[in-house]
Design an enzyme around this catalytic site. Structure first.
Site, PDB file in Angstrom:
ATOM      1  N   SER A  91       0.794  -1.236   0.000  1.00  0.00           N
ATOM      2  CA  SER A  91       0.000   0.000   0.000  1.00  0.00           C
ATOM      3  C   SER A  91       0.823   1.282   0.000  1.00  0.00           C
ATOM      4  CB  SER A  91      -0.960   0.015   1.192  1.00  0.00           C
ATOM      5  OG  SER A  91      -2.093  -0.772   0.913  1.00  0.00           O
ATOM      6  N   LYS A 106      -0.045   3.718  -2.686  1.00  0.00           N
ATOM      7  CA  LYS A 106      -1.045   4.781  -2.605  1.00  0.00           C
ATOM      8  C   LYS A 106      -0.433   6.176  -2.585  1.00  0.00           C
ATOM      9  CE  LYS A 106      -4.698   1.952  -0.511  1.00  0.00           C
ATOM     10  NZ  LYS A 106      -4.086   0.613  -0.362  1.00  0.00           N
ATOM     11  N   SER A 117      -6.109   3.493   4.547  1.00  0.00           N
ATOM     12  CA  SER A 117      -5.639   2.691   3.405  1.00  0.00           C
ATOM     13  C   SER A 117      -6.788   1.934   2.745  1.00  0.00           C
ATOM     14  CB  SER A 117      -4.543   1.713   3.859  1.00  0.00           C
ATOM     15  OG  SER A 117      -3.763   1.300   2.755  1.00  0.00           O
ATOM     16  N   LYS A 161       3.064   6.622   4.724  1.00  0.00           N
ATOM     17  CA  LYS A 161       2.218   5.500   4.289  1.00  0.00           C
ATOM     18  C   LYS A 161       2.831   4.146   4.640  1.00  0.00           C
ATOM     19  CE  LYS A 161      -1.543   4.125   2.619  1.00  0.00           C
ATOM     20  NZ  LYS A 161      -1.432   3.033   3.619  1.00  0.00           N
TER      21      LYS A 161
END
Length: 439
Positions: free
Chosen positions: A64, A67, A128, A253
């Site tokens: 993730s 992202k 997320s 993140k």
């Protein structure tokens, strides 16, 4: 003869053993922080200076952390006016199906629901949420397939190397229920190097610093006050008030898949210094857990804040004695003084101030009048006399060198007299050299 031969063989064997073991010893010495991860990098955020690295060009799963690129493209679209925060999105069948998978990180979206871009963005950045992420891809790119193309094009534009995006979320394509973007494999996943991830984070922070306003929110309710209210706890446990809280952390993140392991791109600021960190497939005592990525990040941040400081090494108007002027043709004066346009500040290791030396590069050694005040003639950077890992970007930290004043063009009479003087000077020099040859 036999004794000589035996000694020779022993010497060769010892040399071979030394050559085999030396690279391993060097590698161990270089990993001064003993970061337990497949790859890791520590960067000073303002300049992109790399302060620590481990296996940073290996191409690995990013989960993730993907992202961040989705966030970049959304924020770019917002800044360019192509997308607005308050515009509404009607849920597609694909997004609806993905958002209902509670084994993935998600906020369930209603099939007939409408959601603002800001709601979806916050769900992606804080929690997320994968369905919300695909929704953003559809808003910006029309479809996730087209958005993935935009992701790869933007990566190239930003100068990233060692990357491949196959979806907008960072999930494995098998989790997308056969609806993954066209042109990608059924079990493919996004990959990047730690250097590329850090470079993406560097651009995201510099071009859209507002990213931290949302990334730093430890918890928030999605659709608060409605029947769809869901508590979103930030997966970045280093934020204030969470399990692994660390002073100054405000982004960016996390990521996890079975393929990528536990990953985290972090950033923290204290006393005017900001650092960016990346860990990929982090472990603690050989085991990967939710906390392991934060424990390894903590090692790098502790090292950074304890050992480095930002200092102004050279003020505005500085120049070395060897480069105080440049020549001027056809001007009222034959040279003009030069100096740095801005002060040069740099993150340096405490106690090593004397290891940083200025390097002046003059690109225009001769100017032609008229010359403007502040006209660029070159640049100056600092060379570190120690182990230097360089910068994320090619530019590094440098300041322009410019002219300190203007030089007007000389009038025709002055130029003519100067030319005559130069002619006679050349004749005299030629004659003098000829006389020297005779005697």
């Amino acid at each position: 003869m036999k004794t000589w031969y035996k000694s020779f063989i022993i010497s060769i064997a010892a040399m071979f053993l030394f050559m085999v073991t030396l690279p391993q010893n060097i590698k161990a010495e270089e990993d001064v922080l003993n970061i337990e991860a497949d790859a890791a990098i520590l960067v000073e955020a303002e300049t992109g200076k790399i302060l620590y690295q481990k296996n940073i060009d290996a191409v690995l799963g990013i989960a993730s952390m993907t992202k961040m690129m989705t966030e970049y493209l959304l924020l770019e679209a917002i800044h360019e006016g192509r997308v607005k925060w308050d515009q509404e999105y009607a849920v597609s069948e694909y997004v609806y199906q993905i958002s209902q998978k509670r084994d993935l990180s998600n906020v369930p979206l209603r099939k007939d629901g409408k959601y603002t871009v800001r709601e979806l963005y916050e769900a992606m950045a804080i929690y997320s949420a994968n369905g919300a992420t695909v929704a953003i891809a559809e808003i910006v790119g029309g479809s996730e397939t087209n958005f993935v193309k935009m992701m790869n094009e933007k990566a190239k534009e930003l100068g990233l190397k060692d990357y491949k995006f196959v979806n907008a979320t960072g999930l494995n394509n098998k989790d997308l229920g056969g609806l993954h973007p066209a042109g990608s494999g059924d079990n493919e996943e996004n990959v990047m190097s730690a250097r590329a991830v850090a470079t993406l984070a560097y651009h995201l922070y510099h071009e859209f610093p507002e990213i931290l306003e949302t990334a730093s929110i430890p918890r928030k309710y999605f659709r608060e006050g409605t029947d769809d209210q869901i508590k979103m706890d930030n997966w970045n446990w280093m934020l204030s008030g969470l399990v692994a809280a660390y002073e100054g952390v405000d982004g960016i993140k996390t990521g996890y898949t079975e393929f990528a392991g536990y990953c985290f791109t972090g950033t923290a600021e204290r006393n005017g210094m900001r650092f960016i960190t990346v860990v990929m497939n982090a472990k603690t005592n050989g085991k990967g857990t939710h906390l392991s990525r934060f424990e390894q990040t903590r090692k790098m941040l502790d090292y950074a804040f304890s050992n480095y400081t930002v200092q102004q090494l050279y003020p505005k108007g500085y120049i070395t004695k060897k480069h105080e002027t440049v020549a001027v043709k056809k001007g009222k004066e034959k040279e003009v003084a030069i100096a740095t346009k801005q002060p040069l500040s740099l993150v340096i290791k405490r106690g090593e101030e004397k290891k940083y030396k200025p390097v002046v590069v003059i690109e225009k050694e001769t100017l032609t009048a008229p010359v403007k005040k502040g006209q660029k003639v070159g640049y100056m950077y600092v060379k570190y006399e120690g182990t230097d890992y360089g910068y994320l970007t090619k530019e590094g930290e440098k300041v322009e060198i410019v002219t300190k004043r203007a030089v007007e063009k000389a009038n025709g009479f002055v130029l003519a007299m100067r030319a005559i003087g130069e002619l006679f000077s050349d004749i005299w020099n030629g004659a003098s050299n000829a006389m020297k040859g005779l005697f």
